[in-house]
Scaffold this active site. Structure first.
Site, short mmCIF file in Angstrom:
data_model
loop_
_atom_site.label_atom_id
_atom_site.label_comp_id
_atom_site.label_asym_id
_atom_site.label_seq_id
_atom_site.Cartn_x
_atom_site.Cartn_y
_atom_site.Cartn_z
N SER A 17 -11.64 0.36 25.44
CA SER A 17 -11.34 1.74 25.01
C SER A 17 -10.03 1.81 24.25
CB SER A 17 -11.30 2.67 26.23
OG SER A 17 -10.16 2.37 27.00
N ASP A 38 -12.42 -6.55 29.07
CA ASP A 38 -11.96 -5.38 29.81
C ASP A 38 -12.38 -5.55 31.28
OD1 ASP A 38 -11.03 -2.37 28.59
OD2 ASP A 38 -11.67 -2.41 30.69
N ASP A 64 -10.45 -9.09 34.76
CA ASP A 64 -9.24 -8.44 35.27
C ASP A 64 -8.09 -9.39 34.93
OD1 ASP A 64 -7.06 -7.63 36.76
OD2 ASP A 64 -8.22 -7.20 38.58
N ASN A 90 -3.08 -6.28 25.59
CA ASN A 90 -3.11 -4.82 25.43
C ASN A 90 -3.38 -4.08 26.74
OD1 ASN A 90 -3.82 -2.16 23.85
ND2 ASN A 90 -5.67 -2.65 25.03
N TYR A 154 6.16 1.72 34.93
CA TYR A 154 5.66 1.48 33.57
C TYR A 154 6.80 1.10 32.62
CZ TYR A 154 2.89 2.63 29.33
OH TYR A 154 2.23 2.60 28.13
N LYS A 158 7.07 -2.42 30.64
CA LYS A 158 7.05 -2.47 29.18
C LYS A 158 8.36 -3.04 28.62
CE LYS A 158 2.89 -0.83 28.43
NZ LYS A 158 1.83 -1.70 27.90
#
Ligand SMILES: NC(=O)c1ccc[n+]([C@@H]2O[C@H](COP(=O)([O-])OP(=O)(O)OC[C@H]3O[C@@H](n4cnc5c(N)ncnc54)[C@H](O)[C@@H]3O)[C@@H](O)[C@H]2O)c1
Length: 249
Positions: A17, A38, A64, A90, A154, A158
């Site tokens: 997605s 995915d 996974d 990603n 997060y 990142k």
């Protein structure tokens, strides 16, 4: 500009997605054979099927990225195309909340998918790239690396991914492999559009973006395709911000 990606094999994690799916399409349109991967079997197979219907070469492998054995299986399936030339790390999730209320599970799952996922996938594909003396690793970071309230997990993941990118670029340069990161700002993926508070979010975010509009997945996949190409052969260890000019705040 000719990107000359014809015949390259690209693996994009989390490509069922959003940004990953569009990156799969962009790289396929540039001539790559694409390994769609995915954790979600339905979306992975759908994306690969849509790519094939559009005339591209694509296979789906459910994986996974936090599971070593699943990553090994993914990379062995990609041998069907002759091994991976381009890896796009990603896959990513958010589990937002203020730190004082954050569960250990919310911390571990977010940081693991971002960092352990990039580690496991990169470690699994790099030997093939080193042998070919050509490779591209592109890590999808985020503008949130500067620190967003409610996103300590997060933001840490990142920001960590940028350190990972710089270190790995130094290890791999001698093998003809570049390693870069792309840090998106607010990108209007289907997932974002489906949020119950999307219109409020959109208004608030747009006001903070210097160019005055929000990004689309193609803004990210264009940057990925550029970094994946020979045109970008002298760019390594860097982070390309695709944020419409918005950085922190
Ligand atoms: N959309 C944005 O505005 C935005 C901004 C900055 C950064 N990003 C980053 O871009 C990347 C893609 O985001 P998106 O908005 O397209 O999200 P998305 O939720 O549409 O796509 C993420 C995909 O990753 C998959 N995934 C989740 N856990 C996984 C796992 N353990 N293993 C393999 N796949 C897994 C999901 O099933 C999903 O298909 C993420 O890393 C995200 O952090 C997005």
């Amino acid at each position: 500009m000719e990107l000359n990606l014809k015949g390259r094999v690209a693996l994009i994690t989390g490509s069922g997605s959003g940004i990953g799916r569009d990156t799969a399409f962009k790289l396929a349109e540039e001539g790559c054979m694409v390994v769609v991967s995915d954790i979600n079997a339905d979306t992975a197979h759908q994306t690969a099927e849509d790519l094939r219907s559009a005339g591209h070469s694509a296979m789906a492998v459910v994986c996974d990225v936090t599971k070593e054995e699943e990553v090994a299986h993914l990379v062995s399936r990609a041998q069907q195309y002759g091994g991976i030339d381009i890896l796009v790390n990603n896959a990513g999730i958010v589990k937002d909340g203020y730190l004082t209320k954050m569960t250990e599970q919310a911390w571990d799952s977010v940081v693991d998918i971002i960092l352990k996922g990039a580690f496991l996938c990169s470690r699994a594909v790099l030997p093939q790239m080193m042998e070919k003396r050509w490779g591209r690793v592109i890590n999808i970071s985020s503008r949130s690396l500067f620190g967003n309230p409610g996103q300590t997990n997060y933001s840490a993941g990142k920001a960590g991914l940028v350190g990972f990118t710089r270190a790995l670029a130094q290890e791999q340069g001698r093998y003809g492999i570049t390693v870069n990161a792309v840090a998106p700002g607010f990108i209007m993926t289907p997932g974002m559009r489906n949020l119950p508070h999307f219109s409020k979010l959109q208004e608030a975010a747009t006001a903070k973006v210097p160019v005055g509009f929000l990004g689309e997945p193609r803004d990210i996949s264009n940057a990925v395709a550029f970094l994946a190409s020979d045109v970008a052969r002298y760019i390594s260890g860097t982070t390309v911000f695709v944020t419409g000019g918005r950085y922190s705040g």
